[in-house]
Motif scaffolding. Sequence first.
Motif, PDB file in Angstrom:
ATOM      1  N   LYS A  94       0.828  -1.199   0.000  1.00 28.10           N
ATOM      2  CA  LYS A  94       0.000   0.000   0.000  1.00 28.10           C
ATOM      3  C   LYS A  94       0.871   1.261   0.000  1.00 28.10           C
ATOM      4  O   LYS A  94       0.612   2.202  -0.753  1.00 28.10           O
ATOM      5  N   SER A 121      -4.836   3.184  -8.961  1.00 37.60           N
ATOM      6  CA  SER A 121      -6.161   2.733  -8.508  1.00 37.60           C
ATOM      7  C   SER A 121      -6.090   2.234  -7.065  1.00 37.60           C
ATOM      8  O   SER A 121      -7.009   2.469  -6.277  1.00 37.60           O
ATOM      9  N   MET A 122      -4.989   1.571  -6.699  1.00 37.52           N
ATOM     10  CA  MET A 122      -4.808   1.132  -5.313  1.00 37.52           C
ATOM     11  C   MET A 122      -4.706   2.334  -4.380  1.00 37.52           C
ATOM     12  O   MET A 122      -5.341   2.363  -3.315  1.00 37.52           O
ATOM     13  N   ASN A 125      -8.022   4.146  -4.047  1.00 38.20           N
ATOM     14  CA  ASN A 125      -8.943   3.336  -3.261  1.00 38.20           C
ATOM     15  C   ASN A 125      -8.643   3.462  -1.769  1.00 38.20           C
ATOM     16  O   ASN A 125      -9.562   3.595  -0.952  1.00 38.20           O
ATOM     17  N   ASP A 126      -7.366   3.444  -1.400  1.00 35.11           N
ATOM     18  CA  ASP A 126      -7.021   3.574   0.010  1.00 35.11           C
ATOM     19  C   ASP A 126      -7.428   4.945   0.562  1.00 35.11           C
ATOM     20  O   ASP A 126      -7.914   5.046   1.688  1.00 35.11           O
ATOM     21  N   ARG A 128      -9.924   6.727  -0.531  1.00 36.89           N
ATOM     22  CA  ARG A 128     -11.387   6.689  -0.416  1.00 36.89           C
ATOM     23  C   ARG A 128     -11.834   5.899   0.815  1.00 36.89           C
ATOM     24  O   ARG A 128     -12.794   6.284   1.492  1.00 36.89           O
ATOM     25  N   LEU A 129     -11.146   4.796   1.110  1.00 40.13           N
ATOM     26  CA  LEU A 129     -11.512   4.011   2.289  1.00 40.13           C
ATOM     27  C   LEU A 129     -11.359   4.825   3.576  1.00 40.13           C
ATOM     28  O   LEU A 129     -12.232   4.793   4.446  1.00 40.13           O
ATOM     29  N   TYR A 166     -13.819  13.608  -0.862  1.00 38.77           N
ATOM     30  CA  TYR A 166     -14.262  12.242  -1.154  1.00 38.77           C
ATOM     31  C   TYR A 166     -14.881  12.165  -2.549  1.00 38.77           C
ATOM     32  O   TYR A 166     -14.575  11.255  -3.327  1.00 38.77           O
ATOM     33  N   SER A 170     -13.349  10.054  -5.607  1.00 39.66           N
ATOM     34  CA  SER A 170     -14.229   9.033  -6.196  1.00 39.66           C
ATOM     35  C   SER A 170     -14.357   9.233  -7.697  1.00 39.66           C
ATOM     36  O   SER A 170     -14.272   8.273  -8.481  1.00 39.66           O
ATOM     37  N   GLN A 173     -11.046   8.296  -9.359  1.00 39.96           N
ATOM     38  CA  GLN A 173     -10.864   6.853  -9.400  1.00 39.96           C
ATOM     39  C   GLN A 173     -11.796   6.217 -10.439  1.00 39.96           C
ATOM     40  O   GLN A 173     -11.388   5.334 -11.189  1.00 39.96           O
ATOM     41  N   GLU A 174     -13.023   6.678 -10.491  1.00 45.50           N
ATOM     42  CA  GLU A 174     -13.963   6.123 -11.465  1.00 45.50           C
ATOM     43  C   GLU A 174     -13.483   6.373 -12.892  1.00 45.50           C
ATOM     44  O   GLU A 174     -13.538   5.477 -13.741  1.00 45.50           O
ATOM     45  N   VAL A 177     -10.578   3.934 -13.562  1.00 49.81           N
ATOM     46  CA  VAL A 177     -11.031   2.555 -13.776  1.00 49.81           C
ATOM     47  C   VAL A 177     -11.697   2.420 -15.144  1.00 49.81           C
ATOM     48  O   VAL A 177     -11.465   1.429 -15.868  1.00 49.81           O
TER      49      VAL A 177
END
Length: 188
Positions: A94, A121-122, A125-126, A128-129, A166, A170, A173-174, A177
Motif C-alpha cells: 500500500k 487505482s490502489m 482506493n485507500d 477513499r476508504l 471524497y 471518487s 478513481q472512477e 477505472v
Amino acid sequence: MAKAFIAGRRGITGILEGAERDLLRKLFADIITMLEPDTPAHEDPLAALIGLDMDATVPTDPALLRLLPDAVKNDAGAALEFRQLTERSLRENKIGALRAASLDLDHDKVVLDADRARLWSMALNDVRLVLAERLEIRDEQDADRVHLVQDWGDADDVESYLSLVYNFVSWLQESLVQAMLVGLKSRK
C-alpha cells in the motif's frame, strides 16, 4: 480543473491542476503516515526479511482497520495469526502504491502505463476508504448524504470539506477505472 483519465495510444492520461495535485500529494502522504508501522528496536531481522510481524495487533483507528481489516471473521486467534503473517507486506504494498502515485504528480498531465494505473487505482482506493470511514459512510444513504455536497463554496465545516474531497477522489478513481477498462478492451 481536473480532466478525467482517458485511455489512449500512449497510455492513460489525466490532467490535474496544481491545487489538485497538492491535495492528492497530501492525502497520499497522510495515508502513508497511517500505514507506516512503529518498528520495535528489538525486531528480528530474519522475521522482517520474510515479512513476519509478531507484534502486529488489530488497529484501534477505524480508518486504519478499514485499510487493514481482519481476514478471518469470528476467530480472533486465526485473524491475529493471519495478520502477523501478512500485514507487513500489505502495508508495504500500500505504501509503495501511494508513493508511486505521488511521484506522478510533478506535472499537470499524468500519463500512466498499465502498471502505474494499477498503482494509482490502489492509492485512490485507500484514500477513499479512509475518507469513507472518517465520513461514516456505511450504506447508500450515507453515500447519498456525502454526494449532496457539490460546491467548494458550500464547504463551511470539516464534514463538508471531506465530502468534497471524497467526491473528487471518487470521480478521479472512477475515470481511471473506466480508462483502464477501455485499455483492456482495446488489447483484445
